[in-house]
Scaffold this motif. Structure first.
Motif, PDB file in Angstrom:
ATOM      1  N   ARG A 104      77.973  62.995  90.594  1.00 20.02           N
ATOM      2  CA  ARG A 104      79.118  62.086  90.537  1.00 20.02           C
ATOM      3  C   ARG A 104      80.300  62.646  89.754  1.00 20.02           C
ATOM      4  O   ARG A 104      81.393  62.104  89.817  1.00 20.02           O
ATOM      5  CB  ARG A 104      78.688  60.747  89.940  1.00 20.02           C
ATOM      6  N   GLY A 105      80.098  63.713  88.992  1.00 22.51           N
ATOM      7  CA  GLY A 105      81.189  64.288  88.223  1.00 22.51           C
ATOM      8  C   GLY A 105      81.490  63.512  86.961  1.00 22.51           C
ATOM      9  O   GLY A 105      80.824  62.534  86.626  1.00 22.51           O
ATOM     10  N   ALA A 106      82.542  63.952  86.249  1.00 19.72           N
ATOM     11  CA  ALA A 106      82.862  63.378  84.943  1.00 19.72           C
ATOM     12  C   ALA A 106      83.267  61.913  85.029  1.00 19.72           C
ATOM     13  O   ALA A 106      82.953  61.122  84.143  1.00 19.72           O
ATOM     14  CB  ALA A 106      83.975  64.187  84.281  1.00 19.72           C
ATOM     15  N   ASN A 107      83.971  61.533  86.094  1.00 20.54           N
ATOM     16  CA  ASN A 107      84.426  60.142  86.202  1.00 20.54           C
ATOM     17  C   ASN A 107      83.636  59.332  87.220  1.00 20.54           C
ATOM     18  O   ASN A 107      83.932  58.162  87.464  1.00 20.54           O
ATOM     19  CB  ASN A 107      85.918  60.092  86.557  1.00 20.54           C
ATOM     20  N   GLY A 108      82.642  59.965  87.838  1.00 21.70           N
ATOM     21  CA  GLY A 108      81.816  59.260  88.812  1.00 21.70           C
ATOM     22  C   GLY A 108      82.350  59.310  90.222  1.00 21.70           C
ATOM     23  O   GLY A 108      81.745  58.734  91.128  1.00 21.70           O
ATOM     24  N   MET A 109      83.471  60.014  90.447  1.00 20.39           N
ATOM     25  CA  MET A 109      84.105  59.985  91.764  1.00 20.39           C
ATOM     26  C   MET A 109      84.059  61.330  92.479  1.00 20.39           C
ATOM     27  O   MET A 109      84.870  61.607  93.366  1.00 20.39           O
ATOM     28  CB  MET A 109      85.561  59.515  91.623  1.00 20.39           C
ATOM     29  N   ALA A 110      83.124  62.196  92.105  1.00 19.52           N
ATOM     30  CA  ALA A 110      82.991  63.472  92.800  1.00 19.52           C
ATOM     31  C   ALA A 110      82.605  63.235  94.257  1.00 19.52           C
ATOM     32  O   ALA A 110      81.911  62.270  94.587  1.00 19.52           O
ATOM     33  CB  ALA A 110      81.926  64.334  92.117  1.00 19.52           C
ATOM     34  N   GLY A 111      83.055  64.120  95.131  1.00 18.33           N
ATOM     35  CA  GLY A 111      82.657  64.042  96.533  1.00 18.33           C
ATOM     36  C   GLY A 111      83.533  63.168  97.394  1.00 18.33           C
ATOM     37  O   GLY A 111      83.128  62.805  98.498  1.00 18.33           O
ATOM     38  N   GLU A 112      84.756  62.842  96.954  1.00 13.94           N
ATOM     39  CA  GLU A 112      85.645  62.018  97.781  1.00 13.94           C
ATOM     40  C   GLU A 112      86.348  62.891  98.824  1.00 13.94           C
ATOM     41  O   GLU A 112      87.570  63.083  98.795  1.00 13.94           O
ATOM     42  CB  GLU A 112      86.654  61.281  96.909  1.00 13.94           C
ATOM     43  N   LEU A 113      85.556  63.427  99.759  1.00 12.46           N
ATOM     44  CA  LEU A 113      86.099  64.319 100.777  1.00 12.46           C
ATOM     45  C   LEU A 113      87.130  63.619 101.656  1.00 12.46           C
ATOM     46  O   LEU A 113      88.061  64.257 102.161  1.00 12.46           O
ATOM     47  CB  LEU A 113      84.957  64.865 101.650  1.00 12.46           C
ATOM     48  N   TYR A 129      84.585  54.713  93.550  1.00 10.78           N
ATOM     49  CA  TYR A 129      84.029  53.936  92.455  1.00 10.78           C
ATOM     50  C   TYR A 129      83.850  54.814  91.225  1.00 10.78           C
ATOM     51  O   TYR A 129      83.205  55.851  91.277  1.00 10.78           O
ATOM     52  CB  TYR A 129      82.684  53.338  92.869  1.00 10.78           C
ATOM     53  N   GLU A 130      84.443  54.391  90.106  1.00  9.19           N
ATOM     54  CA  GLU A 130      84.322  55.122  88.856  1.00  9.19           C
ATOM     55  C   GLU A 130      83.080  54.623  88.124  1.00  9.19           C
ATOM     56  O   GLU A 130      83.117  53.590  87.457  1.00  9.19           O
ATOM     57  CB  GLU A 130      85.568  54.910  87.993  1.00  9.19           C
ATOM     58  N   SER A 131      81.980  55.360  88.268  1.00  9.29           N
ATOM     59  CA  SER A 131      80.715  54.881  87.710  1.00  9.29           C
ATOM     60  C   SER A 131      80.724  54.868  86.182  1.00  9.29           C
ATOM     61  O   SER A 131      79.919  54.163  85.567  1.00  9.29           O
ATOM     62  CB  SER A 131      79.555  55.760  88.200  1.00  9.29           C
ATOM     63  N   VAL A 132      81.621  55.610  85.557  1.00 10.09           N
ATOM     64  CA  VAL A 132      81.693  55.616  84.099  1.00 10.09           C
ATOM     65  C   VAL A 132      82.260  54.293  83.582  1.00 10.09           C
ATOM     66  O   VAL A 132      81.723  53.684  82.648  1.00 10.09           O
ATOM     67  CB  VAL A 132      82.556  56.795  83.601  1.00 10.09           C
ATOM     68  N   SER A 133      83.342  53.830  84.201  1.00 13.58           N
ATOM     69  CA  SER A 133      83.969  52.576  83.780  1.00 13.58           C
ATOM     70  C   SER A 133      83.492  51.380  84.586  1.00 13.58           C
ATOM     71  O   SER A 133      83.865  50.234  84.286  1.00 13.58           O
ATOM     72  CB  SER A 133      85.487  52.678  83.909  1.00 13.58           C
ATOM     73  N   HIS A 134      82.671  51.622  85.632  1.00 15.59           N
ATOM     74  CA  HIS A 134      82.155  50.559  86.500  1.00 15.59           C
ATOM     75  C   HIS A 134      83.269  49.829  87.240  1.00 15.59           C
ATOM     76  O   HIS A 134      83.158  48.637  87.516  1.00 15.59           O
ATOM     77  CB  HIS A 134      81.305  49.546  85.720  1.00 15.59           C
ATOM     78  N   THR A 135      84.326  50.549  87.570  1.00 19.73           N
ATOM     79  CA  THR A 135      85.460  49.923  88.241  1.00 19.73           C
ATOM     80  C   THR A 135      85.818  50.673  89.517  1.00 19.73           C
ATOM     81  O   THR A 135      85.503  51.852  89.683  1.00 19.73           O
ATOM     82  CB  THR A 135      86.708  49.892  87.329  1.00 19.73           C
ATOM     83  N   ILE A 136      86.485  49.965  90.426  1.00 20.50           N
ATOM     84  CA  ILE A 136      86.978  50.570  91.654  1.00 20.50           C
ATOM     85  C   ILE A 136      88.320  51.224  91.381  1.00 20.50           C
ATOM     86  O   ILE A 136      89.173  50.660  90.691  1.00 20.50           O
ATOM     87  CB  ILE A 136      87.111  49.505  92.757  1.00 20.50           C
ATOM     88  N   SER A 137      88.504  52.421  91.916  1.00 17.79           N
ATOM     89  CA  SER A 137      89.771  53.121  91.743  1.00 17.79           C
ATOM     90  C   SER A 137      90.904  52.306  92.360  1.00 17.79           C
ATOM     91  O   SER A 137      90.757  51.737  93.442  1.00 17.79           O
ATOM     92  CB  SER A 137      89.701  54.495  92.431  1.00 17.79           C
ATOM     93  N   GLY A 174      91.866  43.446  95.171  1.00 15.37           N
ATOM     94  CA  GLY A 174      91.348  42.277  94.477  1.00 15.37           C
ATOM     95  C   GLY A 174      90.161  42.587  93.596  1.00 15.37           C
ATOM     96  O   GLY A 174      89.722  41.741  92.820  1.00 15.37           O
ATOM     97  N   TRP A 175      89.609  43.831  93.704  1.00 18.92           N
ATOM     98  CA  TRP A 175      88.491  44.244  92.867  1.00 18.92           C
ATOM     99  C   TRP A 175      88.921  45.231  91.782  1.00 18.92           C
ATOM    100  O   TRP A 175      88.133  45.550  90.894  1.00 18.92           O
ATOM    101  CB  TRP A 175      87.393  44.885  93.724  1.00 18.92           C
ATOM    102  N   GLU A 176      90.131  45.766  91.877  1.00 20.40           N
ATOM    103  CA  GLU A 176      90.552  46.810  90.945  1.00 20.40           C
ATOM    104  C   GLU A 176      90.492  46.323  89.496  1.00 20.40           C
ATOM    105  O   GLU A 176      90.916  45.217  89.170  1.00 20.40           O
ATOM    106  CB  GLU A 176      91.979  47.276  91.253  1.00 20.40           C
ATOM    107  N   GLY A 177      89.961  47.200  88.642  1.00 20.82           N
ATOM    108  CA  GLY A 177      89.907  46.906  87.210  1.00 20.82           C
ATOM    109  C   GLY A 177      88.749  46.033  86.792  1.00 20.82           C
ATOM    110  O   GLY A 177      88.516  45.835  85.599  1.00 20.82           O
ATOM    111  N   LEU A 178      87.989  45.515  87.742  1.00 20.98           N
ATOM    112  CA  LEU A 178      86.875  44.619  87.428  1.00 20.98           C
ATOM    113  C   LEU A 178      85.616  45.438  87.128  1.00 20.98           C
ATOM    114  O   LEU A 178      85.307  46.388  87.834  1.00 20.98           O
ATOM    115  CB  LEU A 178      86.613  43.692  88.617  1.00 20.98           C
ATOM    116  N   ASP A 179      84.906  45.100  86.053  1.00 22.26           N
ATOM    117  CA  ASP A 179      83.613  45.728  85.768  1.00 22.26           C
ATOM    118  C   ASP A 179      82.597  45.132  86.740  1.00 22.26           C
ATOM    119  O   ASP A 179      82.018  44.075  86.502  1.00 22.26           O
ATOM    120  CB  ASP A 179      83.196  45.467  84.314  1.00 22.26           C
TER     121      ASP A 179
END
Length: 396
Positions: A225-234, A146-154, A161-166
Motif C-alpha cells: 500500500r505504500g507510505a500513504n496507503g495509496m500505492a498502485g493507483e495505475l 483510499y488512504e489507509s493511514v488516515s482511513h479517509t478517501i482521497s 460526500g465521503w471525503e475526510g471521513l474516518d
C-alpha cells in the motif's frame, strides 16, 4: 528458542506455503520450506488434528497432497461502488454465502450511505441467521483511492460526500463490529493472488478494468500500500497529456481514456452509442469497426501504463481482470504490443499479461482471502458454495 516455539514457526511456514502455492505433496512441502519429509509429516499430522489442513488424494493418484481448510466463524463483505452496494455474509461454519445488491439511484453522501450500509448488514444477518458474535470482520471495499493511514478517501471527486471521513471508525461505531476498509482493487488483487492466475507470484500486479480502472500490488505475499496507503493507483497514471479530463483533476489518466465509462462516452460522442461495455465487446466480435478500434486503442493505453509500472516494480505476473478482460484478443493483443514497445529490453522480454478470474464479485472474494490470511487460516481452492451465493437485488 524452545522446541515448541521452533515447531510453531515451522507450522506457520507450512501454512504460508500452502496459502501461497496451493495444495502440494508432503515431499514438495519439505522442499519448499527446507525441512525433512519426516518433520513435515509430523507437522502435517499436528495441523490435521487442529483442523487446519486436510490430507487427500493427489491429482495424479500416486501420492497424497496437503490442502488448507477454511476457518471457523463468518465475515461480512461490502463492495461499495459508484451506483450500488454489494453485500455478502460468508459463513465458514455453515459453508454458506448470502448476498444482496442495492442499487443506489442518487449521488453519494456519507450521511445517507452509512445508514444504507447498516440496513444492508442487518438484512444480511437476518437472512443468513448468523449472529453478530460470529462475525470475524466486516471488510469494506471502496471504489475510490483510499488512504489507509488516515482511513479517509482521497479528495478526488470519487465517492463525493465521503471525503475526510474516518471510514473505519464511523462504520465500526455504527455496526458494532470490527471493520477493515481498503480499495476494492486491492481486495480483488488478493483474491487473484490467492486463487487465480497470480497464485504464488512474488511480485504480482493486478489491473481491474471495468467502469473505472484500478490496480493492486501483491509483493512477497502481502498487499503493498505504500507510505500513504495509496500505492498502485495505475488508473491515475497519465498516458495522454492531451486526453480526456479525469475526475481527479488531471488530463489523460488511464481511467479517463481506457475505462469502460470512457469508452462508452467516446462512442456516444461519435454518434455510435452503446448501452454497456458488454455490448461494445459483443459488437466488436461481430465485426463493428468502431468498437474494434476503440478496444484496440484502450489496449494500447493500458499497455503504455503497464510499461511504466514494469519499469518501477518489474512484476513477474500481470493479470487483467474486470469486464474489459472479457474482450480477449481484441484488447490483449494491443496491450502486449504496446507493453513490448515501451519496456526496457531484457533477455526474457516483458512480463505476460494474462486474463484474471472473470467474476463480478472479486472484491467480495478478496475480503474472504483477507480475513483468512489475518486469522492464519486459508482455503487452497475456492469451494463451490462460495461461488454460488443465495442473492437478491434491491433498489434504495
Amino acid at each position: 528458542g524452545s522446541q515448541s516455539a521452533l515447531r510453531r514457526s515451522n507450522e506457520r511456514q507450512l501454512l504460508a506455503a500452502l496459502r501461497e502455492s496451493g495444495p502440494m505433496s508432503q515431499a514438495a512441502a519439505a522442499r519448499t520450506i527446507g525441512l525433512s519429509r519426516s518433520a513435515v509429516n509430523s507437522i502435517v499430522r499436528s495441523l490435521e488434528a487442529e483442523g487446519l489442513v486436510v490430507v487427500r488424494a493427489g491429482a495424479t493418484g500416486r501420492e497424497t497432497e496437503v490442502a488448507l481448510v477454511g476457518a471457523t466463524g463468518a465475515l461480512i463483505a461490502i463492495d461499495l461502488g459508484h451506483q450500488r452496494l454489494h453485500g455478502s455474509v460468508i459463513s465458514f461454519d455453515n459453508e454458506s454465502r448470502v448476498d444482496e445488491v442495492v442499487d443506489i439511484r442518487r449521488e453519494h453522501d456519507a450521511q445517507a450511505d452509512v445508514p444504507t450500509v447498516v440496513a444492508l448488514v442487518d438484512r444480511l444477518l437476518a437472512r443468513s441467521g448468523i449472529d453478530r458474535s460470529a462475525i470475524l470482520r466486516v471488510c469494506v471495499g471502496l471504489h475510490a483511492p483510499y488512504e489507509s493511514v488516515s482511513h479517509t478517501i482521497s479528495p478526488s471527486a470519487i465517492l463525493p460526500g465521503w471525503e475526510g471521513l474516518d471510514v473505519e471508525a464511523v462504520l465500526s461505531e455504527r455496526l458494532g463490529m470490527p471493520v477493515v476498509v481498503d480499495n476494492d482493487a486491492n481486495f480483488a488483487a488478493l483474491a487473484e493472488w490467492t486463487w487465480g492466475a497470480g497464485r504464488g507470484a512474488r511480485e504480482f500486479l493486478y489491473v481491474k478494468s471495468s467502469n473505472g480502472i484500478g490496480s493492486g500490488l501483491v509483493l512477497g505475499g502481502q498487499v503493498y500500500r505504500g507510505a500513504n496507503g495509496m500505492a498502485g493507483e495505475l488508473g491515475h497514471v497519465v498516458v495522454d497529456d492531451r486526453g480526456a479530463l479525469c475526475n481527479c483533476g488531471n488530463r489523460g489518466c488511464l481511467s479517463a481514456v481506457a475505462s469502460g465509462r470512457a469508452l462508452l462516452l467516446e462512442l456516444a460522442t461519435a454518434g455510435a452509442p452503446r448501452e454497456s461495455l458488454q455490448q461494445v465487446i459483443a459488437d466488436a466480435r461481430a465485426g463493428d469497426l468502431a468498437c474494434r478500434r476503440i478496444l484496440a486503442e484502450a489496449g494500447r493505453h493500458i499497455g503504455l501504463g503497464l510499461a511504466h509500472a514494469v519499469k518501477l516494480i518489474a512484476p513477474s505476473t500481470i493479470v487483467l481482470g474486470g469486464e474489459l478482460a472479457a474482450a480477449g484478443p481484441l484488447i490483449f493483443e494491443s496491450i502486449g504490443a504496446e507493453l513490448a514497445a515501451n519496456s526496457l529490453q531484457t533477455k526474457n522480454g516483458p512480463p505476460r499479461v494474462e486474463p484474471g478470474i472473470l467474476r463480478g464479485d472479486m472484491c467480495i472474494l478478496g475480503c474472504a482471502a483477507s480475513v483468512l490470511a489475518e486469522v492464519g487460516s486459508g482455503m487452497s481452492e475456492l469451494p463451490s458454495w462460495m461461488l454460488a451465493p443465495a442473492g437478491r437485488r434491491m433498489q434504495e
